[in-house]
Design an enzyme around this catalytic site. Sequence first.
Site, PDB file in Angstrom:
ATOM      1  N   ASP A  22       0.831  -1.210   0.000  1.00 29.62           N
ATOM      2  CA  ASP A  22       0.000   0.000   0.000  1.00 29.62           C
ATOM      3  C   ASP A  22       0.866   1.261   0.000  1.00 29.62           C
ATOM      4  O   ASP A  22       1.981   1.252   0.523  1.00 29.62           O
ATOM      5  CB  ASP A  22      -0.921  -0.025   1.243  1.00 29.62           C
ATOM      6  CG  ASP A  22      -2.068   0.950   1.120  1.00 29.62           C
ATOM      7  OD1 ASP A  22      -2.340   1.433   0.005  1.00 29.62           O
ATOM      8  OD2 ASP A  22      -2.711   1.232   2.152  1.00 29.62           O
ATOM      9  N   ASN A  70     -11.192  -2.297  -4.873  1.00 32.89           N
ATOM     10  CA  ASN A  70     -10.433  -1.349  -5.690  1.00 32.89           C
ATOM     11  C   ASN A  70     -11.131  -0.977  -7.012  1.00 32.89           C
ATOM     12  O   ASN A  70     -10.698  -0.061  -7.708  1.00 32.89           O
ATOM     13  CB  ASN A  70      -9.016  -1.877  -5.975  1.00 32.89           C
ATOM     14  CG  ASN A  70      -8.092  -1.835  -4.774  1.00 32.89           C
ATOM     15  OD1 ASN A  70      -7.220  -2.681  -4.594  1.00 32.89           O
ATOM     16  ND2 ASN A  70      -8.270  -0.842  -3.910  1.00 32.89           N
TER      17      ASN A  70
HETATM   18  C1  IPE Z   1      -5.475  -2.616   0.052  1.00 34.10           C
HETATM   19  O1  IPE Z   1      -5.153  -1.299  -0.080  1.00 34.10           O
HETATM   20  C2  IPE Z   1      -5.427  -3.301  -1.284  1.00 34.10           C
HETATM   21  C3  IPE Z   1      -4.114  -3.456  -1.882  1.00 34.10           C
HETATM   22  C4  IPE Z   1      -2.966  -3.047  -1.386  1.00 34.10           C
HETATM   23  C5  IPE Z   1      -4.103  -4.133  -3.136  1.00 34.10           C
HETATM   24  P1  IPE Z   1      -6.261  -0.153  -0.224  1.00 34.10           P
HETATM   25  O2  IPE Z   1      -5.507   1.095  -0.449  1.00 34.10           O
HETATM   26  O3  IPE Z   1      -7.244  -0.527  -1.253  1.00 34.10           O
HETATM   27  O4  IPE Z   1      -6.975  -0.172   1.196  1.00 34.10           O
HETATM   28  P2  IPE Z   1      -7.812   0.957   1.954  1.00 34.10           P
HETATM   29  O5  IPE Z   1      -8.851   1.445   0.992  1.00 34.10           O
HETATM   30  O6  IPE Z   1      -6.870   2.028   2.350  1.00 34.10           O
HETATM   31  O7  IPE Z   1      -8.381   0.260   3.157  1.00 34.10           O
HETATM   32  C1  IPE Z   2      -1.647   0.275  -3.307  1.00 34.80           C
HETATM   33  O1  IPE Z   2      -1.427   1.644  -3.342  1.00 34.80           O
HETATM   34  C2  IPE Z   2      -1.911  -0.299  -4.665  1.00 34.80           C
HETATM   35  C3  IPE Z   2      -3.293  -0.735  -4.887  1.00 34.80           C
HETATM   36  C4  IPE Z   2      -4.258  -0.679  -4.025  1.00 34.80           C
HETATM   37  C5  IPE Z   2      -3.588  -1.273  -6.195  1.00 34.80           C
HETATM   38  P1  IPE Z   2      -2.633   2.687  -3.299  1.00 34.80           P
HETATM   39  O2  IPE Z   2      -2.996   3.018  -4.703  1.00 34.80           O
HETATM   40  O3  IPE Z   2      -3.738   2.208  -2.447  1.00 34.80           O
HETATM   41  O4  IPE Z   2      -1.891   3.920  -2.628  1.00 34.80           O
HETATM   42  P2  IPE Z   2      -2.535   4.964  -1.617  1.00 34.80           P
HETATM   43  O5  IPE Z   2      -3.144   4.205  -0.487  1.00 34.80           O
HETATM   44  O6  IPE Z   2      -3.554   5.754  -2.393  1.00 34.80           O
HETATM   45  O7  IPE Z   2      -1.370   5.793  -1.178  1.00 34.80           O
HETATM   46 MG    MG Z   3      -4.131   2.439  -0.451  1.00 34.49          MG
END
Ligand code: IPE
Ligand code: IPE
Ligand code: MG
Length: 249
Positions: A22, A70
Amino acid sequence: MKIAGIDLADDKFPQHVGIIMDGNGRWASERGYSRQRGHNAGMQALKDFLNLLEKTPVHIATLFCFSKENWKRSQDELDGLFQLLRQFYRSEFPTLKKRKVHVLHSGDYAGLPPDVVRIFETMQKETRDNKGKVLNLAMNYSGRDELMRAARRLLLQGGSPEDINEEVLAALLDHPELGDIDLVIRTSGEQRLSNFSLWQSAYAELYFTNIYWPDFSDKDFAEAILAYQGRERRFGAAGEPRESEMLRA
Ligand code: IPE
Ligand code: IPE
Ligand code: MG
């Protein structure tokens, strides 16, 4: 072994590590970059992690790549993420095959672009006899969805209430052969599971770091392992008495 100068006990490595990768978006926005550039940087971090994994005693890595939730993101971002998977297949899969890595997919195929499904099918088929590390890519995955699909499979098999026990349910998960996760690492400072491997992480040690995924280095992984090696896993049993308690006895 030593990773990034940190001494780690070879016989106390987790067998199965789960990573919630993340922070790509925040890494990018702090630099004034597009979210896509963050995901690209995240892909580089993933490649570096796979190189490191090869050198450690960790046997299985389950990586959270894309959750069911997502889909709430913009079409542009979604397209970019699937494009990265295609790129991963072209540039990294040959190396994984050479290393005898067994690649698996966890999650729901329904909803994924058809060519992405074919990529997962090909990677699984072409590595199914490999005896090296196991790389489990969780894409269009969520823990509750996996449990729901397991329940569906049970009903489709004509299961009745008295057939249900933990073993039966576990055997209906996406990859029961992988067993429980020992250590879950989440980057970016968020301290939640976000629907990652709920069943398999029931007794996992949880490790949270503020590092954004694109910056996740060998040293960060070593620190997570070091923390894990210092934990006492009890699985519900009474703990080892501490020295002070032994003196009192
Ligand atoms: C969890 O991260 C999913 C992945 C890393 C693939 P998110 O960024 O989607 O989670 P939330 O929304 O902060 O809980
Ligand atoms: C994790 O990074 C990747 C996926 C969830 C696909 P994020 O895209 O959630 O990054 P933040 O949480 O917005 O920083
Ligand atoms: Mg995230």
